[in-house]
Design an enzyme around this catalytic site. Structure first.
Site, PDB file in Angstrom:
ATOM      1  N   LYS B  99       0.878  -1.168   0.000  1.00 58.99           N
ATOM      2  CA  LYS B  99       0.000   0.000   0.000  1.00 58.99           C
ATOM      3  C   LYS B  99       0.918   1.221   0.000  1.00 58.99           C
ATOM      4  CE  LYS B  99      -3.400   2.657   2.499  1.00 58.99           C
ATOM      5  NZ  LYS B  99      -4.031   2.914   3.776  1.00 58.99           N
ATOM      6  N   ALA B 186      -9.877   5.509   3.964  1.00 59.93           N
ATOM      7  CA  ALA B 186      -9.782   6.702   4.807  1.00 59.93           C
ATOM      8  C   ALA B 186     -11.107   7.441   4.944  1.00 59.93           C
ATOM      9  CB  ALA B 186      -8.720   7.669   4.304  1.00 59.93           C
ATOM     10  N   GLY B 187     -11.435   7.755   6.163  1.00 60.57           N
ATOM     11  CA  GLY B 187     -12.605   8.578   6.451  1.00 60.57           C
ATOM     12  C   GLY B 187     -13.860   7.802   6.768  1.00 60.57           C
ATOM     13  N   ASN B 208      -9.985   1.323   9.510  1.00 62.16           N
ATOM     14  CA  ASN B 208      -9.078   1.110  10.638  1.00 62.16           C
ATOM     15  C   ASN B 208      -9.593   1.839  11.882  1.00 62.16           C
ATOM     16  OD1 ASN B 208      -5.484   1.594  11.175  1.00 62.16           O
ATOM     17  ND2 ASN B 208      -6.999   0.695  12.486  1.00 62.16           N
ATOM     18  N   THR B 209      -9.502   3.172  11.853  1.00 62.90           N
ATOM     19  CA  THR B 209      -9.821   3.962  13.038  1.00 62.90           C
ATOM     20  C   THR B 209     -11.197   3.632  13.616  1.00 62.90           C
ATOM     21  OG1 THR B 209      -8.442   5.728  12.205  1.00 62.90           O
ATOM     22  CG2 THR B 209     -10.021   6.324  13.931  1.00 62.90           C
TER      23      THR B 209
END
Lengths: 373, 257
Positions: B99, B186-187, B208-209
């Site tokens: 990645k 992301a996001g 992830n987050t």
């Protein structure tokens, strides 16, 4: 990579059956979808979409205005030669047609160009038959050099060429190439093109790939309506366009809708395509693709052309002659096919204005293209 | 109904939920959550692992056969640094998958498109399977596709923001014209965001987050698994759409009658 594996993965009879199996629910879903797929396109060209034509027309008008505004581009064909080594069962230039053959010289090309220039044209489409000995790449390159200083945009509708030949013609001033598959029905293609280089179905099918790799600014696709089932042929055109847009994404695309017209010594169309069906198809293409240019020629009648420009068409020809020298050099020579709209470019421009649109004569500049050699 | 598997660079994935390994409170919790998520592609930051230690805490918890590791270059700022990091990762983790992340901006961690394209071109030539993390830029995606990346990973909103698909219009264009798989990265802050991305036709999402910092990461991982599957199933089943019939005051097609 080329279009061929995608083409071969689609069986003609299966595609045809799936188009004719579409239902009203499929059409309604396609009409309402925010982004339409090739399956939606099948629904929109299917018989099930016929009752939805007015709705399709309204959507097509809105989408076209959103992208192109209230403008219609004007272009004109310039026939350079009627010499041809091919036999095509539908074309007046066919080798077995006993007509007087003529290829314009540079001086004659300029004489023709003067007439078109005086009419206001900046976009010219160069047309020839396929005769590589006399109208090969050397001749075409010379013609482009001759005309380049006089016009803003030069298109070409001639025999398919090799990639290196396109690479040679682009710097000479070639902006657009139109190459119609005629029909994507491989077996029937052979029947209509029994002799000549054109009988090679795959060489023709691969032409847009060669053009894309050569870096052409714009290319035009289409089929000749009358040879085969128009719905199936149109799906293959859409499939081809979809592949090309994804692959040669810096190239612009246009579509044309030629219906077979009477010409010297040709056969009657196998399939008749009505005005209503042609409107359905034009609207379906617009609903599938908001960006593609849609073009209509003088093959169509004045009434049809007057109305169709509000439904999705973005470019139109006017004053066309389909014989080499037809504008100034030899107005009486034999034409490729009969046109249906005899009005002058000025009259067409007036008609466009009355419809609330701006006739656009110039929409490109040589400064934007690779520098001429 | 089983949804279609996803194939990237010849490898087949049943799960379209890709996961990250950062921000968990412990490596053990990370392992439990990732197992619950059903994920088969797990990205791991080269900067987070000690490649010289065979007993590295993170790597040790990722040693399950279903996990295909995707090392990332998070932390590099230039193409040159990315290529170096990639070569290290390939050697250490014995995978040529990568990645590619280049973000010179430490505040928002926004990816550098110029350096990313440059690095992608070089890494493909070096035999890497490159999955670049990028802004939702349709033109950049086509340029990356041309240099031979295996997938594109446009962001839904700034990394770690949990704001969802703020780049929706551009993601739609990317999905509409891409020839390689599109992974929304992301996001994504909620399962509904993930489902929405899948309904749009994204090939996968990377989360992830939102899992790592959830009150109960294991349950959240399961929720994401279900959302991704539901979104994909809805996409494949073809969504019903609202109908807006145009009213004909003066028919455009009357001339045909």
């Amino acid at each position: 990579m080329s279009f061929r594996p995608i083409f071969e993965a689609h069986n003609w009879d299966d595609v045809k059956a799936s188009i004719y199996a579409k239902t009203a629910a499929d059409v309604e879903r396609a009409l309402a979808a925010p982004r339409r797929t090739l399956e939606d396109f099948k629904a929109l060209i299917s018989p099930a979409a016929v009752p939805y034509l007015e709705q399709m027309a309204r959507l097509s008008q809105q989408l076209t205005r959103k992208r192109f505004g209230n403008t219609v581009q004007l272009y004109v064909p310039l026939y350079l030669s009627n010499e041809c080594q091919n036999i095509c069962t539908y074309c007046g230039f066919s080798l077995d047609n006993k007509i007087r053959r003529r290829t314009l010289s540079s001086v004659e090309i300029l004489q023709e160009a003067q007439v078109l220039k005086a009419w206001g044209y900046e976009h010219v489409l160069l047309v020839t038959g396929e005769a590589n000995q006399t109208v090969g790449v050397d001749y075409l390159e010379k013609a482009l050099h001759t005309l380049r200083p006089h016009f803003a945009h030069l298109s070409m509708e001639v025999q398919p060429l090799d990639e290196e030949e396109y690479e040679r013609l682009i710097p000479a001033g070639l902006n657009t190439v139109l190459v119609y598959q005629e029909t994507y029905h491989q077996q029937d293609y052979k029947k209509h093109h029994p002799k000549g280089k054109k009988s090679n179905f795959h060489y023709r099918l691969d032409t847009p790939d060669r053009l894309g790799r050569a870096g052409i600014h714009k290319m035009g696709l289409g089929v000749l309506f009358g040879l085969e089932d128009w719905r199936t042929d149109s799906f293959y055109t859409a499939l081809h366009l979809d592949y090309l847009e994804r692959t040669y994404w810096q190239t612009k695309y246009s579509l044309s809708f030629p219906r077979l017209r009477p010409a010297e010594g040709l056969l009657q169309p196998k399939v008749e395509m009505s005005d209503r069906e042609l409107v359905q198809l034009i609207c379906a293409y617009r609903l599938l693709n908001e960006e593609v240019e849609l073009s209509i020629s003088t093959r169509e009648t004045p009434t049809f052309r007057d109305n169709i420009i509000r439904l999705g068409i973005t470019s139109i020809s006017a004053g066309s002659k389909t014989n080499p020298g037809g504008y100034a050099v030899a107005p009486e020579s034999l034409e490729q096919f009969e046109i249906s709209d005899e009005r002058t470019p000025k009259e067409i421009a007036g008609m466009i204005r009355r419809q609330g649109y701006e006739p656009v004569w110039k929409d490109w500049d040589t400064a934007l293209a690779p520098a001429p050699i | 109904m089983k949804t279609q598997p996803l194939i990237i660079a010849g490898r087949t994935f049943t799960s379209r939920l890709f996961t990250g390994t950062g921000k968990f409170s412990s490596a053990a919790l990370m392992e439990e959550a990732l197992l619950a998520s059903g994920s088969e592609l797990v990205t791991v930051a080269l900067k987070r692992v000690d490649v010289s230690d065979t007993n590295d805490d993170i790597l040790r918890h990722l040693g399950h056969p279903q996990f295909h590791l995707l090392p990332n270059t998070s932390g590099v700022r230039t193409a040159k640094e990315a290529v170096f990091a990639a070569q290290l990762a390939r050697e250490a983790l014995e995978t040529n998958w990568l990645k590619l992340e280049i973000h010179p901006d430490p505040k928002y961690l926004l990816p550098d498109p110029v350096e990313t394209l440059k690095a992608a071109e070089e890494l493909v030539k070096l035999g890497f399977v490159v999955l670049p993390y990028i802004h939702a830029d349709p033109v950049l995606c086509k340029r990356l596709e041309e240099v031979g990346v295996a997938a594109v990973m446009p962001l839904g909103s700034p990394i770690g923001s949990n704001k969802g698909l703020l780049t929706r219009d551009f993601l739609e264009i990317i999905i509409g014209q891409s020839k390689v798989p599109v992974v929304v990265d992301a996001g994504i802050g909620a399962p509904s965001h993930a489902a929405a991305a899948m309904e749009m036709g994204a090939d996968a999402v990377l989360v992830n987050t939102a899992i790592a910092v959830a009150g109960q990461p294991v349950h959240m991982a399961q929720a994401f698994q279900m959302a991704v599957e539901a979104g994909r199933m809805a996409y494949e089943a073809r969504l019903a759409v609202p109908v807006a019939h145009a009213e004909a005051s003066s028919p455009l097609t009357a001339f045909l009658d």
